[in-house]
Design an enzyme around this catalytic site. Structure first.
Site: not given
Length: 601
Positions: A182, A213, A291
């Site tokens: 993402h 992911d 992230s």
């Protein structure tokens, strides 16, 4: 002298003049200064009353920081004994040793001697050991800058305004960098910056694993790889193992380190990929920008990738990490197939068999355990072997419990979908089932299956077809989110939500086609209120997918175009008039083409 006659006994103590003790500077000696009274002192030749020995404020009533020295010293006759200070004490292993500490006084670094005790020594040695292992790996953590340009699913011929984001990543072997999927979704440009550097290097995206992911990047510039060492992966941690998350979250520009412990290991819901895979729950803070950053164990090995956190008023410090088994699956899948092929799934829906009457009715013996098959995906290869109401007893020789779990580690159980996720697309699996008291074993080829309403577009632009102002498109989760916002699960039409949750495709190329909107024109008067209604048939022929609908409309030679919609609605247009009006409608709304590029081929 008569008024100043001395009595027998000890001599009165003359008060010492008050002195100011300056704050120790970095160059000052660490030995503690002698304690002095801070009360009002009598100036020489003044009429102030001398301090009495009964004054409660004295050296003996001050609680010193050094608890090893006695706070009450009994004074005997003769010369008072010298009270040893911290610097006068002999140092031993039991009390501590003299060490140095490097500090910054604004003009440079200075080494200052300090006295430390055993607990402090242990902490310092632990910190040094941690730094020796983790600090070199921290240099492999990079900051990821990405410019995104998302498709506009509501207006599929357009793209949204571009925006920028920053996240984290880390270097692995083979001159590659891992980050979150993402973080680079719908990317236009990706750049990487090393720790302590002011240069951004353009990166190339090698693979994007939407389900797990994870994304893999590389940099062509050799200068980027100078001084960079790859991160080494560790084993799956145990509960309460310490982890350290490193990345570039919001709140600053430099690298950030947060620590915590592993609090849970189970099958988690991956929000970005709408899948369920193995995950770690930790109590270290994971914020926006973390992230893609690595999570290190105490040995300095990477045990996961930070990717999401739980934000809830009743929850605090709940972060989630992609563990090494999922990471290695992604890397090995790329190396084995030259690209990302995904995680296979077993195309069945199952039911727990915890009720004893249910087990008895299906013919299970007391020593048999398993789960019951409710439905089977018609497009899956499993449909050739398995049947509804079959009981899956084992997967690859591992017995499945009545609640759908299998043994994981000592004292732990996990959902049997974990066994499936360890396979690769195209691998075979041995499945043992119970059918009418008979046991059958099948060797089934596993594959990744698509849903009737896909959860993601995998970077592809949406498909559309326009005729007489009617905009036809396919339904996906990004489309529903674009139309109804993040609460689409509550705002979208019930029939679409029902198909999202429960419908299975009857063929591999089946799509859910809807009338997205009607671009108002004279040709479509009376149809303006048709929005997000499924198209069932065209001129009596069922609509299988958007391409088949476009082909049928373009090749139609009938006088009328008749669309059968959901809720028993119909749309009827004159063929020649509708096709002639389409060009004017496209020009009015600045639409370059009536058909998306994928439908033209």
């Amino acid at each position: 002298m008569g008024g100043d006659k001395r009595k027998r006994g000890r001599k009165p103590k003359n008060p010492a003049p008050e002195t100011l003790v300056p704050s120790p500077s970095p160059t000052a000696s660490p030995s503690p200064a002698p304690a002095t009274s801070t009360g009002p002192a009598a100036a020489p030749n003044s009429n102030a009353t001398p301090t009495s020995m009964d004054d409660p404020f004295s050296v003996s009533s001050v609680d010193l920081i050094d608890k090893t020295a006695s706070t009450h010293v009994r004074r005997g006759r003769g010369r008072p004994k010298k009270i040893p200070t911290q610097s006068d004490k002999p140092l031993s292993l039991a009390t501590g040793r003299r060490a140095t500490r490097t500090i910054d006084n604004g003009g440079g670094e200075l080494s200052v001697p300090v006295d430390v005790g055993v607990p402090t020594l242990m902490a310092m040695e632990t910190d040094r050991a941690w730094e020796a292992r983790v600090l070199p790996a921290m240099d492999s953590v990079v900051k990821v800058f990405c410019v995104h340009t998302e498709p506009n699913f509501s207006l599929p011929w357009q793209r949204k305004r571009q925006y920028s984001s920053s996240s984290s990543g880390f270097v692995i072997s083979g001159r590659r960098v891992l980050t979150n999927a993402h973080s680079v979704e719908h990317y236009t440009q990706v750049k990487l910056k090393k720790r302590g550097s002011d240069t951004k290097y353009v990166a190339t995206v090698l693979a994007i694993g939407t389900e797990c992911d994870i994304a893999m990047l590389t940099v062509d510039d050799d200068e980027f790889w100078q001084g960079m060492s790859p991160v080494e992966f560790g084993e799956l941690p145990a509960l309460q193992d310490a982890v350290t998350v490193v990345g570039y979250p919001i709140g600053g520009d430099t690298i950030s380190v947060t620590s915590g412990v592993v609090s849970r290991i189970e099958i988690l819901s991956y929000v970005h990929g709408s899948t369920e895979l193995l995950g770690l729950q930790i109590d270290a803070a994971i914020n926006s920008g973390n992230s893609g950053g690595p999570a290190f164990n105490g040995k300095g090995n990477c045990v996961g990738v930070a990717f999401q956190s739980l934000k809830h008023e009743d929850a605090e410090n709940i972060g989630y990490v992609i563990p090494t088994p999922v990471i290695m699956h992604f890397i090995q899948d790329y190396e084995k197939n030259g690209g990302y092929t995904g995680f296979p799934i077993l195309g069945v829906e199952w039911q727990k068999m915890e009720n004893p009457d249910l087990r008895m009715a299906t013919g299970m013996k007391p020593d048999q355990k398993g789960v019951r098959i409710r439905r089977i995906d018609p497009t899956a290869s499993e449909s050739k072997f398995l049947k509804p109401s079959d009981v899956i007893l084992s997967f690859d020789g591992i017995d499945i419990a009545n609640d759908g779990t299998v043994p994981f580690r000592h004292g732990e159980r996990i959902g049997f979908s974990y066994l499936i996720s360890q396979k690769y697309t195209g691998d075979n699996a041995a499945i043992k089932v119970l059918r009418n008291t008979d046991i059958f074993e099948y060797d089934i080829k596993l594959d990744s299956h698509r849903r009737l309403i896909p959860s993601h577009s995998k970077g592809k632009p949406p498909s559309y077809y326009i005729i007489a102002g009617f905009v036809f498109t396919t339904v996906s989760v990004p489309y529903l989110r674009s139309e109804y916002g993040k609460d689409y699960e509550y705002e979208a039409p019930v029939k679409l939500l029902d198909k999202l949750l429960h419908s299975m495709p009857q063929s591999p190329d089946e799509q859910l086609v809807v009338v997205s909107q009607v671009l108002v024109a004279d040709i479509n008067i009376g149809y303006e209120d048709i929005v997000n209604i499924q198209v069932l048939a065209f001129n009596g022929k069922p609509v299988k997918n958007l391409k088949s609908l476009a082909t049928m409309v373009e090749s139609c030679e009938d006088e009328y175009l008749k669309f059968d919609l959901d809720y028993d609605q119909i749309v009827v247009l004159r063929s020649k008039t509708a096709k002639a009006a389409t060009l004017d409608i496209l020009a009015t709304h600045c639409i370059p083409s009536a058909t998306s590029d994928d439908l033209k081929s």
